[in-house]
Motif scaffolding. Structure first.
Motif, short mmCIF file in Angstrom:
data_model
loop_
_atom_site.label_atom_id
_atom_site.label_comp_id
_atom_site.label_asym_id
_atom_site.label_seq_id
_atom_site.Cartn_x
_atom_site.Cartn_y
_atom_site.Cartn_z
N ILE A 1 -11.51 -96.92 6.26
CA ILE A 1 -10.87 -97.33 7.51
C ILE A 1 -9.39 -96.94 7.49
CG2 ILE A 1 -10.19 -99.33 8.90
CD1 ILE A 1 -12.79 -100.65 8.09
N ASP A 2 -8.95 -96.33 8.60
CA ASP A 2 -7.55 -95.92 8.73
C ASP A 2 -6.75 -96.86 9.63
OD1 ASP A 2 -8.07 -93.51 7.25
OD2 ASP A 2 -9.08 -92.73 9.02
N HIS A 3 -7.43 -97.80 10.29
CA HIS A 3 -6.76 -98.75 11.18
C HIS A 3 -6.04 -99.81 10.33
CE1 HIS A 3 -6.17 -101.83 14.23
NE2 HIS A 3 -6.59 -101.00 15.16
N PRO A 4 -4.77 -100.11 10.63
CA PRO A 4 -4.00 -101.01 9.76
C PRO A 4 -4.45 -102.46 9.75
CG PRO A 4 -2.75 -100.47 11.76
CD PRO A 4 -3.96 -99.57 11.75
N TYR A 5 -5.18 -102.92 10.76
CA TYR A 5 -5.54 -104.32 10.83
C TYR A 5 -7.05 -104.57 10.73
CZ TYR A 5 -0.71 -105.03 12.27
OH TYR A 5 0.65 -105.05 12.31
N LEU A 6 -7.81 -103.58 10.26
CA LEU A 6 -9.25 -103.74 10.12
C LEU A 6 -9.66 -103.54 8.67
CD1 LEU A 6 -10.54 -101.72 13.22
CD2 LEU A 6 -10.13 -104.18 13.06
N ASP A 7 -10.79 -104.14 8.29
CA ASP A 7 -11.35 -103.89 6.97
C ASP A 7 -12.87 -103.76 7.09
OD1 ASP A 7 -12.45 -106.48 7.09
OD2 ASP A 7 -10.75 -107.37 6.04
N ALA A 8 -13.55 -103.67 5.95
CA ALA A 8 -14.97 -103.37 5.94
C ALA A 8 -15.81 -104.40 6.68
CB ALA A 8 -15.47 -103.23 4.50
N THR A 9 -15.34 -105.64 6.75
CA THR A 9 -16.15 -106.69 7.34
C THR A 9 -15.64 -107.17 8.70
OG1 THR A 9 -14.91 -108.35 6.09
CG2 THR A 9 -16.94 -107.52 5.10
N SER A 10 -14.51 -106.67 9.16
CA SER A 10 -13.97 -107.13 10.45
C SER A 10 -13.91 -106.04 11.50
CB SER A 10 -12.55 -107.71 10.25
OG SER A 10 -11.64 -106.70 9.85
N ASN A 11 -14.35 -104.83 11.18
CA ASN A 11 -14.26 -103.72 12.14
C ASN A 11 -15.39 -103.80 13.17
OD1 ASN A 11 -16.57 -101.63 11.29
ND2 ASN A 11 -15.72 -102.53 9.43
N GLY A 12 -15.24 -103.03 14.23
CA GLY A 12 -16.19 -103.07 15.34
C GLY A 12 -17.59 -102.60 14.98
N LEU A 13 -17.69 -101.61 14.09
CA LEU A 13 -19.01 -101.10 13.70
C LEU A 13 -19.80 -102.18 12.96
CD1 LEU A 13 -21.07 -98.85 13.39
CD2 LEU A 13 -19.79 -98.01 11.41
N SER A 14 -19.20 -102.82 11.98
CA SER A 14 -19.88 -103.90 11.25
C SER A 14 -20.23 -105.05 12.19
CB SER A 14 -19.00 -104.41 10.10
OG SER A 14 -18.76 -103.40 9.16
N TYR A 15 -19.37 -105.30 13.17
CA TYR A 15 -19.60 -106.35 14.15
C TYR A 15 -20.87 -106.08 14.96
CZ TYR A 15 -18.37 -109.48 18.08
OH TYR A 15 -18.36 -110.47 19.04
N VAL A 16 -21.03 -104.84 15.43
CA VAL A 16 -22.22 -104.48 16.19
C VAL A 16 -23.47 -104.57 15.33
CG1 VAL A 16 -23.39 -102.59 17.39
CG2 VAL A 16 -20.98 -103.04 17.84
N VAL A 17 -23.38 -104.08 14.09
CA VAL A 17 -24.54 -104.11 13.19
C VAL A 17 -25.06 -105.53 13.03
CG1 VAL A 17 -25.31 -103.76 10.81
CG2 VAL A 17 -23.92 -102.00 11.93
N GLU A 18 -24.15 -106.46 12.76
CA GLU A 18 -24.56 -107.84 12.51
C GLU A 18 -25.02 -108.56 13.77
OE1 GLU A 18 -25.02 -109.45 9.63
OE2 GLU A 18 -24.59 -107.53 8.68
N ARG A 19 -24.35 -108.32 14.89
CA ARG A 19 -24.71 -109.02 16.11
C ARG A 19 -26.03 -108.53 16.72
NH1 ARG A 19 -21.23 -112.61 18.57
NH2 ARG A 19 -19.90 -113.49 16.94
N PHE A 20 -26.39 -107.26 16.48
CA PHE A 20 -27.58 -106.70 17.11
C PHE A 20 -28.78 -106.60 16.17
CE2 PHE A 20 -24.69 -105.46 20.45
CZ PHE A 20 -25.49 -105.39 21.59
N LYS A 21 -28.67 -107.05 14.93
CA LYS A 21 -29.76 -106.85 13.98
C LYS A 21 -31.03 -107.62 14.34
CE LYS A 21 -28.18 -110.36 10.65
NZ LYS A 21 -27.62 -110.57 9.29
N GLU A 22 -30.91 -108.64 15.17
CA GLU A 22 -32.09 -109.41 15.57
C GLU A 22 -32.66 -108.95 16.90
OE1 GLU A 22 -31.26 -113.56 15.51
OE2 GLU A 22 -30.37 -113.54 13.50
#
Length: 443
Positions: free
Chosen positions: A397-418
């Motif tokens: 990640i190159d964004h200064p305020y994001l990390d592996a567990t707070s970025n938008g991609l991980s957010y979509v993965v977890e919210r849509f897995k069901e």
């Protein structure tokens, strides 16, 4: 026991609603935080938007009382803007220069010292996304925490989209006989999600195995519907890549997320699948490929030329994949090919807000550099009959305020897995080259 939380500026720039995340405790915002928010509010990116949102939020609290005296929140807690809590003397003895970070630390330290003089002191906790600020706080004897409320899942619990089950060989034989397995008959003790892939292996140690997928209702294990034939000259080289193609070419799954380290084939497989669906099957009217304009390292500043010329350096990784798939020989040939087709559009995400995109195969590359708000904006643009694929490496990640567990991609993965309309797979094995795989593993 009621606690006092002192917030660093980066917490509010990451999540403006952080002031509501501390339940019935006291939230303190040092005055220097307001100055830093003011410096960021004119930015046109997500950071500027969050600075403006926080400013409006604090302005709304003014209707309930004076912020310097403290305002009660609906959750039972309170919020207070601290103008100048006692002196900086203690901080200057330790760190000397009164930088903005040190001023925030001074507020937390003075609150801590004041509480220690009371008969029943309240714990004072500094909350910051800045590692060095937390280290400084520890040196001063303060309790410091990272802001974790924006994390959708821990690193160890990230959804991979695939699970391996070791079962009795008779169960595998049953699948090959009936071409399905009822999940409830397996008595697993945990949930399998819709469109999740399952590798069955013989618990007796033989080579007997099977590759299956959970149906969209999440009740059955069924065989993959695709063969392993190449698409646009690209064939799956490992099990995870075959799973990825299964999701990419399934028109009943309009949202696909692919994660994995560099060189695992995320972008190449997705672009090949998009070309097949648009150019060969004519399932979609257009192939739209976009990626966020977030630099790795120091920004190179303004670029000369018109819009397309300015965007070309940022979009070059996409063009590299297109040149490979179209097998172009000379520089500039790919531009002629794309101009001739007219159905492939490569652009930056900057221009997607406000659009409605029906009937298109949409690819969002480097989606790990998107915030939760940005990814919501993008996915909500998807119109009727479109398919969207989000790609990225959450650990790069190159964004200064994001990390592996707070970025938008991980957010979509977890919210849509069901959800039965979504599918995900984490690619693990690099196929770019032996050197690229070693670099991804070792560096």
């Amino acid at each position: 026991m009621r606690k006092i939380y002192v917030l660093d500026t980066n917490v509010l720039l990451q999540d403006p609603n952080a002031v509501f995340a501390f339940e019935d405790n006291d939230v303190i915002i040092p005055a220097i935080v307001l100055e830093e928010l003011d410096a960021k509010k004119r930015l046109a990116d997500e950071i500027g938007r969050n600075a403006r949102f926080t400013s409006r939020l604090l302005d709304g609290f003014r209707a309930k009382g004076k912020l310097q005296d403290g305002v009660t929140l609906d959750n039972g807690g309170s919020i207070k803007v601290e103008l100048n809590h006692r002196s900086f003397a203690k901080m200057q003895d330790v760190f000397g220069d009164m930088s903005n970070d040190n001023r925030i630390l001074a507020v937390a330290l003075n609150y801590h010292m004041e509480e220690q003089e009371k008969e029943e002191p309240q714990p004072v906790i500094l909350v910051s996304k800045d590692t060095l600020v937390r280290i400084k706080a520890d040196v001063l004897g303060l309790t410091a925490q990272d802001y974790l409320s924006d994390r959708v899942v821990s690193n160890s619990d990230m959804y991979t989209g695939c699970v391996t089950l070791k079962l009795h060989p008779s169960v595998i034989d049953e699948f090959y006989t009936y071409r399905f397995l009822e999940i409830k008959s397996l008595n697993l003790g945990y949930t399998l999600y819709p469109n999740e892939f399952v590798i069955l292996k013989d618990e007796m140690g033989t080579s007997k195995s099977a590759l299956l997928k959970v149906n969209k209702e999440g009740k059955r294990l069924e065989p993959l519907f695709l063969s392993n034939d190449p698409i646009w000259g690209i064939a799956a080289r490992n099990a995870q890549q075959r799973m990825a193609l299964e999701l990419l070419l399934n028109d009943d799954i309009p949202l696909v997320t692919l994660t994995g380290k560099a060189g695992t084939g995320k972008t190449l497989l997705t672009v090949a699948a998009g070309l097949m669906k648009v150019e060969d099957d004519h399932k979609y009217k257009k192939l739209l490929i976009a990626r966020p304009v977030v630099p790795m390292g120091k920004d190179i500043g303004y670029l000369p030329g018109e819009k397309d010329e300015k965007l070309r350096p940022w979009m070059q990784p996409i063009y590299d994949n297109l040149e490979y798939l179209f097998d172009t020989k000379k520089p500039g040939d790919i531009d002629k090919v794309l101009a001739g087709l007219g159905s492939i559009q490569v652009e930056a995400l900057t221009y997607i807000r406000g659009r409605s995109i029906p009937g298109q195969f949409i690819i969002i590359d480097e989606a790990q550099n998107l915030s939760r708000h940005e990814v919501k904006t993008i996915v909500s643009r998807v119109g009727e009959g479109s398919k969207i694929v989000l790609l990225g490496d959450p650990h790069q990640i190159d964004h200064p305020y994001l990390d592996a567990t707070s970025n938008g991609l991980s957010y979509v993965v977890e919210r849509f897995k069901e959800q039965g309309i979504a599918g995900h797979i984490m690619l693990e094995r690099g196929e770019r080259s032996n050197l690229a795989q070693l670099a991804a593993d070792l560096l």
